[in-house]
Design an enzyme around this catalytic site. Structure first.
Site, PDB file in Angstrom:
ATOM      1  N   ARG A 170      11.120  59.175  -9.073  1.00 46.94           N
ATOM      2  CA  ARG A 170      11.834  59.463  -7.837  1.00 46.94           C
ATOM      3  C   ARG A 170      13.116  58.792  -7.263  1.00 46.94           C
ATOM      4  O   ARG A 170      13.087  58.289  -6.441  1.00 46.94           O
ATOM      5  CB  ARG A 170      10.689  59.253  -6.817  1.00 46.94           C
ATOM      6  CG  ARG A 170       9.320  60.103  -6.822  1.00 46.94           C
ATOM      7  CD  ARG A 170       9.419  61.518  -6.869  1.00 46.94           C
ATOM      8  NE  ARG A 170       8.136  62.175  -7.145  1.00 46.94           N
ATOM      9  CZ  ARG A 170       7.780  62.578  -8.269  1.00 46.94           C
ATOM     10  NH1 ARG A 170       8.705  62.400  -9.517  1.00 46.94           N
ATOM     11  NH2 ARG A 170       6.670  63.284  -8.520  1.00 46.94           N
ATOM     12  N   SER A 220       5.304  64.733   1.511  1.00 45.26           N
ATOM     13  CA  SER A 220       4.596  63.738   1.335  1.00 45.26           C
ATOM     14  C   SER A 220       5.202  62.443   2.008  1.00 45.26           C
ATOM     15  O   SER A 220       6.603  62.522   1.720  1.00 45.26           O
ATOM     16  CB  SER A 220       4.396  63.229  -0.057  1.00 45.26           C
ATOM     17  OG  SER A 220       3.387  64.102  -0.684  1.00 45.26           O
ATOM     18  N   GLU A 291       8.349  57.062   1.333  1.00 49.45           N
ATOM     19  CA  GLU A 291       9.279  57.707   0.851  1.00 49.45           C
ATOM     20  C   GLU A 291      10.332  58.629   1.785  1.00 49.45           C
ATOM     21  O   GLU A 291      11.084  59.251   1.265  1.00 49.45           O
ATOM     22  CB  GLU A 291       9.010  58.670  -0.303  1.00 49.45           C
ATOM     23  CG  GLU A 291       8.158  59.713   0.374  1.00 49.45           C
ATOM     24  CD  GLU A 291       7.743  60.864  -1.101  1.00 49.45           C
ATOM     25  OE1 GLU A 291       8.679  61.301  -1.692  1.00 49.45           O
ATOM     26  OE2 GLU A 291       6.376  61.108  -1.229  1.00 49.45           O
TER      27      GLU A 291
END
Length: 314
Positions: A170, A220, A291
């Protein structure tokens, strides 16, 4: 903002509510929301912002992004249809940074190409997906990207080879550099079209069943920590599934999602993120890392990131 829009050929709106441009449906107004007509228009806009000392950022699909309730002081750039072209040359796929990633995955599969199908359920722009090295189901952008064209913060077009992107989980170099992805070159491989389509439908059906798609959300919220338990499992184990602050709630369907049940503010979401992290740390001894990219948290000022938004698995 007249000094910025004077030579701008694209569309622009002043005091545009960012709640219209984020999947959470949350966010105060941007001073200026601009959709460039082409690469030259985009480069010129960035140069004028630099000359005038006006901060700017780019927003793709608006997932994985939380805009402050006070909004954003500066220019928000969105890549529209002018940056949504796509072209196939044998196994090589070239596409604009504004392309919807999920649509691009379906386009590749219809051509019998394998390698991008993992992205069929990721609600991101291609540019955002590259910037965050989006991935799911064992696939990731780093596996297929061969080169990336960006416009940097001086309005110059630059090309990075795949190996120059510093891809990691990521992560890419674009998270530390202020640049906008305008075009991406990918290399795929031939596959069984019917088998790929069946695989995608199975994954999309699972997504519809397991994710709270009936409420606005940003995907998420927390990265999965090392170990056997996912972030969602840890949150559920800590008893936070269904917990709410204001209009923001930890989804009762998937604990690693925070949903807007109606009227949620950025302050609600941030308070809920802090509450979840504190409970998981106290209960499980694990500190979850968010995130979610938070924009406008310093008095509504644009942050220095310049990269687009993305989304990853739950």
């Amino acid at each position: 903002m007249t000094q910025i829009t004077r030579d701008f050929r694209g569309q622009w709106m002043q005091q545009e509510p960012m709640s219209r441009h984020t999947t959470w449906k949350i966010g105060g107004p941007a001073d200026l929301f601009a959709i460039p007509a082409d690469e030259a228009d985009l480069a010129g806009l960035i140069r004028r912002c630099r000359e005038k000392g006006i901060p700017w950022m780019v927003v793709g699909n608006g997932s994985n992004l939380l805009v402050a309730d006070k909004g954003i002081r500066g220019v928000v750039i969105h890549l529209g249809r002018a940056f949504s072209d796509r072209r196939l040359d044998d196994r090589r796929l070239t596409a604009g940074g504004g392309c919807a990633l999920s649509g691009l995955a379906r386009f590749a599969v219809r051509a019998g190409l394998q390698g991008l199908e993992f992205a069929c359920g990721i609600p991101a722009s291609l540019g955002g997906a590259v910037a965050m090295n989006a991935g799911a189901h064992g696939g990731a952008m780093e596996n297929i990207v061969r080169w990336v064209d960006v416009i940097d913060d001086e309005g110059r077009i630059r090309r990075y080879r795949g190996e120059e992107m510093d891809f990691a989980y990521r992560h890419s170099r674009l998270q530390r550099e202020k640049a906008i992805v305008v075009r991406v070159g990918m290399e795929l491989r031939w596959g069984d079209r019917e088998a790929l389509e069946r695989w995608m439908e199975e994954k999309l059906a699972l997504r519809r069943k397991s994710q709270p798609l009936e409420f606005p959300n940003a995907g998420s919220v927390f990265l999965n920590p090392p170990g056997s338990l996912s972030a969602g499992q840890l949150i559920e184990e800590a008893g936070m599934k269904g917990f709410a602050i204001g209009g923001a709630q930890v989804s009762e369907r998937h604990a690693n999602f925070i949903v807007n049940r109606g009227g949620a503010t950025a302050a609600d979401v941030l308070a809920l993120i802090d509450a979840v992290r504190a409970r998981v740390l106290a209960t499980c001894g694990i500190e979850l890392q968010s995130e979610v990219r938070v924009i406008g948290d310093s008095g509504g000022q644009v942050d220095g990131g310049g990269t687009e938004d993305s989304h990853q698995r739950g």
